[in-house]
Design an enzyme around this catalytic site. Structure first.
Site, mmCIF file in Angstrom:
data_model
loop_
_atom_site.group_PDB
_atom_site.id
_atom_site.type_symbol
_atom_site.label_atom_id
_atom_site.label_comp_id
_atom_site.label_asym_id
_atom_site.label_seq_id
_atom_site.Cartn_x
_atom_site.Cartn_y
_atom_site.Cartn_z
ATOM 1 C CG HIS A 1 24.885 38.872 -15.933
ATOM 2 N ND1 HIS A 1 25.750 37.832 -16.182
ATOM 3 C CD2 HIS A 1 24.180 39.058 -17.083
ATOM 4 C CE1 HIS A 1 25.571 37.405 -17.428
ATOM 5 N NE2 HIS A 1 24.620 38.135 -17.997
ATOM 6 C CD GLU A 2 21.123 41.387 -17.149
ATOM 7 O OE1 GLU A 2 21.424 41.906 -18.239
ATOM 8 O OE2 GLU A 2 20.932 40.158 -17.011
ATOM 9 C CG HIS B 1 24.975 42.512 -20.599
ATOM 10 N ND1 HIS B 1 25.703 41.941 -21.602
ATOM 11 C CD2 HIS B 1 24.345 41.489 -19.958
ATOM 12 C CE1 HIS B 1 25.524 40.614 -21.587
ATOM 13 N NE2 HIS B 1 24.713 40.309 -20.583
ATOM 14 C CD GLU C 1 26.283 36.332 -21.195
ATOM 15 O OE1 GLU C 1 25.624 37.212 -21.764
ATOM 16 O OE2 GLU C 1 25.878 35.712 -20.190
#
Lengths: 492, 492
Positions: free
Chosen positions: B263-264, B267, B293
């Site tokens: 997830h990170e 980003h 997101e």
């Protein structure tokens, strides 16, 4: 009563400290965490913040405030010391033009790159033209800063407030023959000691466990600090309750990281013991490198290499590292306190360390006085080295190219290492005349020793110049006899 | 040709970015390293730097430069977008007085403390008076910022540039009945799946090895970033080549840290893909939370939870974690892609996640419109929750008190989570229409997918407003049908 101008200066310095400490945080992160590609931008960030702090502490508004505060000072000890240090810094900063600061920064950045190359290729001649430039710049800056007796004074002043070259020379002249002789006897004795060597692996996680326990036991506050890993150990302060230590780990020898931590924790205890309310003011700041180094060496050498310390810590080390279980404390002390001639200063033991410092100081001073030409440094180095160490470096990389200080433009820095050693022994000697301090050692309780340092050194900040501080704490200025006595007890 | 004023503004923003990125570094260090006692001073440092950056971007000199640059703009796409965003930020910043900014900051700092207490005691009434203050402040700020249709627009604008509440409502009204129904079927189906549970220990060092290999394989550049450990995973950018991710580790489940990293890193890939030369300018900055997101979810959910991904990575996971050796990829996928109703948003799976967002958005909007009183939040929450989830939270802590956003004054933030989910599915759908992209998945080669995102999203910076960017990349504005299709394929 505190004047308005003085109060405004205090506020100004609290602001400047917010910038300096932010910049220090970026610097710490650069050494511990920074991804490779991020280096160029990090340099921009730090340069920007440094520029802002410099501007705030040298502009017209600052100058006027400083003069007004001096004209209206209340003659309290705290304000006198702060005004003395602010004036000193202001004058030194403003005597250099922007042009020379930039030229200096460029020259040392080129010199560093060429020093790395020269050291790799073991060829001083690659570095020589840059060394010449930096030497010329050092002299040029010294003239702008001004000095009373000799050019070297102005350089020394960058690192050791109030020190005079003449006084250093007097101390070193007294110290040198004695330490050369002592080192030679210590090396000879060590050779007959038949010392044991460490065997097996010392896992990093276990080294860290021991290091933390040791640092905590001597009083390092982990709620106001931490330990990380870097190639070269250091200590830096990022705020009034934020002291960061680093060390490095070798799998085959746990004592390298441990003595690294003890050394840096010694610096850290000084920083954690400064008056917190005065953070960012001279009254809340360490006074000099020679005093700072005395604190690191006190804990590394006087405490950390002592029998009392290891009587207590040996069982813990043996629990963590089973290969030590058949070692006696005496065997262990012989291993960690060996004297050997080594061409490399940072690898040197206590008995031979100062020989490296004396040698470089002598060469630096001759360079500054024009008594030695840059091209002749390697020959001078090797000859002096042989006179002190009874051996010659194999190459320039093991000789005059070994340390980065010159390449960073850091002439005048070196003597503070030995001043630190001498101060450490003198302070330790004085403190241990107090019975409650020396008696508590047998229980590995060094709290009374720390309390003494807190009272005599840490809490003073920069209230007194270093030699005044030594007189107040020990009754005399830096005197090499205590260090010679300490080394003689340990090695002979 | 670029006007002098525009060039000066660019320089000004490069300076402001040096300050913001320094402050971001202090913030990162605060989350990852900071000793307890250092917190108060760190807050002062960050407040000081933020204040300096704010001053530089709102003072008279800035205002004049901005007007001059607008009057002399060259109408190039880059400069138009930058001027549009600079004007937007300047107007919003300067419409709030210093007084309200300080009142706001104080109110949310009190509210945070009381929120923690209320959550611990499961008692919304402790938090209610602070919630009322923050709600009043949100409305007051919204009036100062201004809006065209409804108050909520002005709050939404903080997080999703150019978004209108009406458009969000239109999307959500279309999405809500479908996702409620889909979630209910997904939960029912999961209950019959008889999924296996992980057993044994997953050592952190091995989790880190897998996470790094996975992050590297999807294109995260470790020479321009790193992964550290924090309680709550996040991604922050400290410079044009310095993107820091964090994750957290559970000994009993390696997938928590891995999906955190995916997830990170999503980003992070966006940040690493922004035009580096425009760092600090809108043209070099991410455009909105809803787009950001979309990138994190794309890699976490669409790539990281897919069969193609695990066909490739399962053997590596089994090598590191022997307890997985008798698991098939199908069994593993069933375990990581279960649908369950949970009262807690951050623990929710893909099928039920958006229900949490829709619920809070509805309550937020009713609060802002004055259709719901603060004291009635718990009842409204629990009733809505039962309608969507067919269960009631056991307490306020599992209900309306679960998230920190309101306590931070972050009204308007929540809808961006679902917009991000919808955008992710829509972008993934569009990209995978390209055969070279979808065909490469079978070799776990996601490079063509990243290249598409680089081209369509990352390289654009803030050149276009989020919905314009979606139209350029996918041919239409945010459309929930792709996400429903994705969830249906995965869960039904």
């Amino acid at each position: 009563m505190m004047s308005d101008a003085y109060a405004a200066l205090v506020e100004k310095h609290r602001e400047i400290s917010l910038i300096h400490s932010s910049s220090a945080t970026l610097g710490w992160d650069q050494e511990t965490n920074l991804p490779d590609k991020a280096l160029a931008y990090r340099a921009e960030q730090i340069a920007y913040l440094s520029g802002k702090a410099y501007e705030l502490s040298t502009n017209d508004a600052y100058s006027k405030l400083l003069t007004a505060a001096e004209d209206n000072n209340d003659n309290s000890q705290g304000s006198l010391a702060n005004l003395r240090e602010w004036r000193h810094s202001f004058d030194r900063s403003t005597r250099l033009s922007q042009e020379i600061v930039e030229r200096d920064s460029k020259a040392s950045s080129h010199a560093k790159a060429l020093w790395i190359k020269a050291r790799k290729q073991c060829d001083f001649s690659l570095f020589a033209p840059h060394m010449q430039k930096l030497l010329d710049l050092a002299k040029e800056k010294a003239e702008l800063w001004g000095y009373q007796e000799e050019t070297y004074d102005a350089l020394l002043e960058c690192y050791e407030r109030g020190a005079k070259t003449r006084d250093i020379v007097t101390i070193f002249d007294q110290f040198q023959p004695a330490i050369i002789s002592l080192a030679s006897h210590a090396v000879a004795k060590s050779a007959t000691n038949n010392t044991r060597k460490f065997e097996g692996s010392f896992p990093v996680a276990k080294q860290q466990e021991l290091n933390r326990a040791v640092a905590k036991s001597i009083g390092f506050d982990f709620k106001a600090g931490r330990i990380d890993t870097t190639t070269h150990p250091f200590c830096t302060t990022l705020g009034p309750s934020d002291v960061r230590l680093t060390t490095r780990y070798y799998d085959h020898d746990f004592t390298a990281s441990l003595f690294g931590v003890l050394h840096e924790a010694g610096h850290g205890l000084y920083e954690q013991g400064l008056p917190e309310a005065d953070y960012g003011l001279p009254s809340g700041s360490a006074v000099s490198l020679g005093i700072h180094e005395s604190q690191s060496l006190l804990w590394e050498a006087h405490v950390g290499r002592s029998q009392a310390f290891w009587n207590h810590w040996m069982p813990k080390a043996q629990e963590l590292f089973p290969q030590l279980r058949d070692w006696s404390v005496e065997e262990f002390l012989k291993t960690i306190n060996q004297a050997n001639y080594s061409p490399i200063r940072v690898d040197a033991d206590e008995a031979t360390y100062d020989l490296h410092v004396l040698l470089r100081f002598d060469i630096e001073r001759r360079l500054i006085r024009g008594e030695l030409a840059v091209k002749d440094i390697p020959t001078a180095w090797n000859e002096s080295f042989e006179a002190s160490f009874n051996m010659r470096p194999k190459s320039d990389s093991e000789g005059c190219l070994q340390d980065i200080h010159w390449a960073m433009g850091g002439m005048g820095y070196f003597p503070t290492y030995t001043i630190g050693n001498l101060n450490a022994s003198q302070l330790f000697h004085t403190a241990t005349q107090v019975e409650t301090i020396s008696n508590s050692f047998k229980d590995a309780n060094f709290k009374p020793l720390l309390d003494w340092m807190r009272l005599q050194i840490h809490s003073k900040g920069s209230a007194h110049l270093p030699q005044d501080l030594m007189v107040k704490a020990t009754g005399e200025t830096t005197n090499p006899s205590y260090h010679l006595k300490h080394l003689s007890n340990r090695f002979l």
